[in-house]
Design a protein around this motif. Structure first.
Motif, PDB file in Angstrom:
ATOM      1  N   ALA A 162      21.195  64.732  -4.655  1.00  5.43           N
ATOM      2  CA  ALA A 162      19.733  65.458  -4.606  1.00  5.43           C
ATOM      3  C   ALA A 162      18.833  65.135  -3.714  1.00  5.43           C
ATOM      4  O   ALA A 162      18.361  66.239  -3.218  1.00  5.43           O
ATOM      5  N   VAL A 163      18.802  63.976  -3.033  1.00  5.12           N
ATOM      6  CA  VAL A 163      18.352  63.771  -1.841  1.00  5.12           C
ATOM      7  C   VAL A 163      18.629  64.577  -0.910  1.00  5.12           C
ATOM      8  O   VAL A 163      18.254  65.282   0.023  1.00  5.12           O
ATOM      9  N   ALA A 164      20.313  64.532  -0.472  1.00  5.37           N
ATOM     10  CA  ALA A 164      20.677  65.529   0.488  1.00  5.37           C
ATOM     11  C   ALA A 164      20.598  66.968   0.348  1.00  5.37           C
ATOM     12  O   ALA A 164      20.074  67.597   1.315  1.00  5.37           O
ATOM     13  N   ALA A 165      20.290  67.320  -0.804  1.00  7.20           N
ATOM     14  CA  ALA A 165      20.057  68.890  -1.024  1.00  7.20           C
ATOM     15  C   ALA A 165      18.517  69.225  -0.725  1.00  7.20           C
ATOM     16  O   ALA A 165      18.237  70.184  -0.383  1.00  7.20           O
ATOM     17  N   PHE A 166      17.718  68.042  -1.154  1.00  2.66           N
ATOM     18  CA  PHE A 166      16.322  68.451  -0.779  1.00  2.66           C
ATOM     19  C   PHE A 166      15.917  68.524   0.674  1.00  2.66           C
ATOM     20  O   PHE A 166      15.445  69.393   1.138  1.00  2.66           O
ATOM     21  N   GLY A 167      16.884  67.550   1.461  1.00  3.09           N
ATOM     22  CA  GLY A 167      16.971  67.683   2.796  1.00  3.09           C
ATOM     23  C   GLY A 167      17.390  68.986   3.317  1.00  3.09           C
ATOM     24  O   GLY A 167      16.904  69.691   4.488  1.00  3.09           O
ATOM     25  N   SER A 168      18.506  69.349   2.542  1.00  2.00           N
ATOM     26  CA  SER A 168      18.756  70.869   2.970  1.00  2.00           C
ATOM     27  C   SER A 168      17.625  72.173   2.733  1.00  2.00           C
ATOM     28  O   SER A 168      17.551  72.864   3.477  1.00  2.00           O
ATOM     29  N   LEU A 169      17.036  71.807   1.640  1.00  2.00           N
ATOM     30  CA  LEU A 169      15.688  72.700   1.551  1.00  2.00           C
ATOM     31  C   LEU A 169      14.926  72.581   2.469  1.00  2.00           C
ATOM     32  O   LEU A 169      14.453  73.726   3.282  1.00  2.00           O
ATOM     33  N   VAL A 170      14.580  71.473   3.006  1.00  2.00           N
ATOM     34  CA  VAL A 170      13.512  70.977   4.030  1.00  2.00           C
ATOM     35  C   VAL A 170      14.045  71.861   5.431  1.00  2.00           C
ATOM     36  O   VAL A 170      13.584  72.598   6.185  1.00  2.00           O
ATOM     37  N   ALA A 171      15.260  71.661   5.628  1.00  3.69           N
ATOM     38  CA  ALA A 171      16.016  71.930   6.959  1.00  3.69           C
ATOM     39  C   ALA A 171      16.212  73.760   6.850  1.00  3.69           C
ATOM     40  O   ALA A 171      15.818  74.373   7.803  1.00  3.69           O
ATOM     41  N   ALA A 172      16.303  74.115   5.708  1.00  2.00           N
ATOM     42  CA  ALA A 172      16.344  75.636   5.465  1.00  2.00           C
ATOM     43  C   ALA A 172      14.817  76.167   5.937  1.00  2.00           C
ATOM     44  O   ALA A 172      14.814  77.265   6.639  1.00  2.00           O
ATOM     45  N   LEU A 173      14.081  75.428   5.569  1.00  2.00           N
ATOM     46  CA  LEU A 173      12.584  75.974   5.639  1.00  2.00           C
ATOM     47  C   LEU A 173      11.955  75.728   7.342  1.00  2.00           C
ATOM     48  O   LEU A 173      11.249  76.537   7.818  1.00  2.00           O
ATOM     49  N   GLN A 174      12.516  74.764   7.926  1.00  2.00           N
ATOM     50  CA  GLN A 174      12.203  74.198   9.259  1.00  2.00           C
ATOM     51  C   GLN A 174      13.022  74.404  10.296  1.00  2.00           C
ATOM     52  O   GLN A 174      12.712  75.005  11.555  1.00  2.00           O
ATOM     53  N   ALA A 175      14.461  73.996  10.124  1.00  2.00           N
ATOM     54  CA  ALA A 175      15.337  73.837  11.098  1.00  2.00           C
ATOM     55  C   ALA A 175      16.221  74.999  11.344  1.00  2.00           C
ATOM     56  O   ALA A 175      16.201  75.761  12.394  1.00  2.00           O
ATOM     57  N   GLY A 176      16.814  75.353  10.350  1.00  2.00           N
ATOM     58  CA  GLY A 176      17.782  76.590  10.344  1.00  2.00           C
ATOM     59  C   GLY A 176      18.986  76.462   9.702  1.00  2.00           C
ATOM     60  O   GLY A 176      19.149  75.395   8.936  1.00  2.00           O
TER      61      GLY A 176
END
Length: 127
Positions: free
Chosen positions: A71-85
């Motif tokens: 879940a932490v990694a998936a939340f990181g992917s959510l943040v990455a989708a919104l900010q990094a790419g």
């Protein structure tokens, strides 16, 4: 890749990871009755209610560990989708899925090894 698909995929992965941990925990404490649709795979884990409850209780720590890290990694992917790419999102989303799969494999292994535990036999005798 479409931003909405990445965000939706990450959100489903976060919710699914935590949901799996909650369901296995609730089965382990006896809040969810034996079911063919819920819980860890294996017919031997569902032979009777005390076995179902005891094996899931034994698997709960590994399930929580795997599902929380996923879940932490998936939340990181959510943040990455919104900010990094897309590249960063994909790496974290795949990491989350792999961690969840490994965690659930280990939890299922633990549940099956619990079939021979003395504590499980004592739990069946109490019912």
């Amino acid at each position: 890749m479409d931003l909405m698909a990445m965000v939706l995929g990450s959100a489903v992965l976060v919710a699914g990871s935590l949901g799996i941990g909650v369901v296995v925990h609730l089965i382990g404490i006896g809040r969810i009755a034996p079911s063919a649709w819920l819980g860890l795979p294996g017919g031997r884990l569902r032979t009777d209610a005390p076995t179902y409850r005891g094996t899931h209780r034994a698997a709960t720590p590994l399930t929580w560990l795997g599902s929380t890290i996923a879940a932490v990694a998936a939340f990181g992917s959510l943040v990455a989708a919104l900010q990094a790419g897309a590249k960063e999102w994909a790496i974290l989303a795949v990491l989350a899925a792999v961690v969840l799969a490994i965690g659930l494999t280990l939890a299922t292994w633990r549940a099956h090894t619990a079939l021979g535990d003395d504590a499980l036999r004592d739990d069946r005798a109490a019912d």
